[in-house]
Design a protein around this motif. Structure first.
Motif, PDB file in Angstrom:
ATOM      1  N   MET A   1       3.616  -5.045  13.604  1.00  0.00           N
ATOM      2  CA  MET A   1       2.603  -3.894  12.903  1.00  0.00           C
ATOM      3  C   MET A   1       1.167  -4.058  13.901  1.00  0.00           C
ATOM      4  N   LYS A   2       0.648  -2.691  14.547  1.00  0.00           N
ATOM      5  CA  LYS A   2      -1.390  -3.841  14.428  1.00  0.00           C
ATOM      6  C   LYS A   2      -1.623  -2.563  13.039  1.00  0.00           C
ATOM      7  N   ALA A   3      -2.991  -3.711  13.031  1.00  0.00           N
ATOM      8  CA  ALA A   3      -3.285  -3.885  11.297  1.00  0.00           C
ATOM      9  C   ALA A   3      -4.332  -2.418  12.700  1.00  0.00           C
ATOM     10  N   ILE A   4      -5.036  -1.721  11.485  1.00  0.00           N
ATOM     11  CA  ILE A   4      -6.341  -0.658  11.308  1.00  0.00           C
ATOM     12  C   ILE A   4      -6.856  -0.557  10.013  1.00  0.00           C
ATOM     13  N   MET A  16      -6.101  10.985   5.899  1.00  0.00           N
ATOM     14  CA  MET A  16      -6.176  12.244   7.176  1.00  0.00           C
ATOM     15  C   MET A  16      -5.843  11.075   8.029  1.00  0.00           C
ATOM     16  N   VAL A  17      -6.486   9.913   8.432  1.00  0.00           N
ATOM     17  CA  VAL A  17      -6.650   9.143   9.320  1.00  0.00           C
ATOM     18  C   VAL A  17      -5.558   8.235   8.779  1.00  0.00           C
ATOM     19  N   ASN A  18      -5.082   7.386   7.674  1.00  0.00           N
ATOM     20  CA  ASN A  18      -4.616   7.283   7.396  1.00  0.00           C
ATOM     21  C   ASN A  18      -2.899   7.332   7.141  1.00  0.00           C
ATOM     22  N   PHE A  19      -2.895   9.140   7.242  1.00  0.00           N
ATOM     23  CA  PHE A  19      -1.675   9.443   7.351  1.00  0.00           C
ATOM     24  C   PHE A  19      -0.994  10.185   9.117  1.00  0.00           C
ATOM     25  N   SER A  20      -2.253  10.439   9.256  1.00  0.00           N
ATOM     26  CA  SER A  20      -1.983  10.364  11.339  1.00  0.00           C
ATOM     27  C   SER A  20      -1.586   9.406  11.679  1.00  0.00           C
ATOM     28  N   LEU A  21      -1.964   7.605  11.807  1.00  0.00           N
ATOM     29  CA  LEU A  21      -2.420   6.758  12.308  1.00  0.00           C
ATOM     30  C   LEU A  21      -0.458   6.267  10.993  1.00  0.00           C
ATOM     31  N   TYR A  26       1.161   2.911  12.328  1.00  0.00           N
ATOM     32  CA  TYR A  26       0.514   1.416  12.774  1.00  0.00           C
ATOM     33  C   TYR A  26      -0.400   1.102  10.885  1.00  0.00           C
ATOM     34  N   GLY A  27      -0.567  -0.156  10.752  1.00  0.00           N
ATOM     35  CA  GLY A  27      -0.470  -0.605   9.207  1.00  0.00           C
ATOM     36  C   GLY A  27      -2.169   0.002   9.343  1.00  0.00           C
ATOM     37  N   VAL A  28      -2.497   0.720   8.525  1.00  0.00           N
ATOM     38  CA  VAL A  28      -3.375   1.214   7.980  1.00  0.00           C
ATOM     39  C   VAL A  28      -4.753   0.451   6.615  1.00  0.00           C
ATOM     40  N   THR A  29      -5.602  -0.199   6.218  1.00  0.00           N
ATOM     41  CA  THR A  29      -6.707  -0.664   5.659  1.00  0.00           C
ATOM     42  C   THR A  29      -7.645   0.241   5.082  1.00  0.00           C
ATOM     43  N   GLU A  30      -7.600   0.575   3.691  1.00  0.00           N
ATOM     44  CA  GLU A  30      -9.442   2.375   4.023  1.00  0.00           C
ATOM     45  C   GLU A  30     -10.044   0.744   3.571  1.00  0.00           C
ATOM     46  N   PHE A  46      -7.715  -8.038  12.521  1.00  0.00           N
ATOM     47  CA  PHE A  46      -8.076  -6.370  12.621  1.00  0.00           C
ATOM     48  C   PHE A  46      -7.357  -6.443  13.978  1.00  0.00           C
ATOM     49  N   ASP A  47      -6.270  -5.007  14.403  1.00  0.00           N
ATOM     50  CA  ASP A  47      -6.805  -5.374  15.972  1.00  0.00           C
ATOM     51  C   ASP A  47      -8.058  -3.812  16.219  1.00  0.00           C
ATOM     52  N   LEU A  48      -7.522  -2.886  15.916  1.00  0.00           N
ATOM     53  CA  LEU A  48      -8.631  -2.139  15.692  1.00  0.00           C
ATOM     54  C   LEU A  48      -9.959  -1.280  14.146  1.00  0.00           C
TER      55      LEU A  48
END
Length: 120
Positions: A1-4, A16-21, A26-30, A46-48
């Protein structure tokens, strides 16, 4: 899983970004600002990175310049997700090392399309 890594001082926007991605796989860290984002980037890769410009403690351009100093982030795609849309600000973003620019308010479908284009 790509990490953002999603960086914005607005909690609702991060959510909103977290939910969308996450819905796109995608895996999301805030992070709430550049200081917190830089600390996270020093702990893991992170990948992005998606970052706002106008934040307390450390703004987006400063964060990009700091990230580009880290060996693991020299080539990592970094997208600005911001209300700033002037050509001057975009030029500063490119000079700092931003890969791309998305203007808020953003369309979740477009955000996902841009992310897929950049990191697959």
């Amino acid at each position: 899983m790509k990490a953002i890594l999603a960086v914005d001082d607005s909690r609702s926007l991060r959510q909103m970004v977290n939910f969308s991605l996450k819905s796109a796989g995608y895996g999301v860290t805030e992070a709430a600002d550049g200081v917190e984002a830089l600390a996270l980037a020093n702990q893991r890769q992170f990948d992005l990175v998606l970052t706002d410009q106008n934040m307390p403690n450390m703004d987006g351009l400063t964060l990009i310049r700091q990230l580009r100093q880290l060996p693991g982030f020299a080539r990592t795609p970094i997208l600005m997700l911001t209300t700033e849309s002037s050509d001057d600000m975009k030029a500063q973003g490119r000079a700092a090392g931003a890969t791309g620019w998305i203007v808020k308010p953003f369309d979740p479908e477009r955000l996902i399309a841009v992310v897929k284009k950049v990191i697959g």
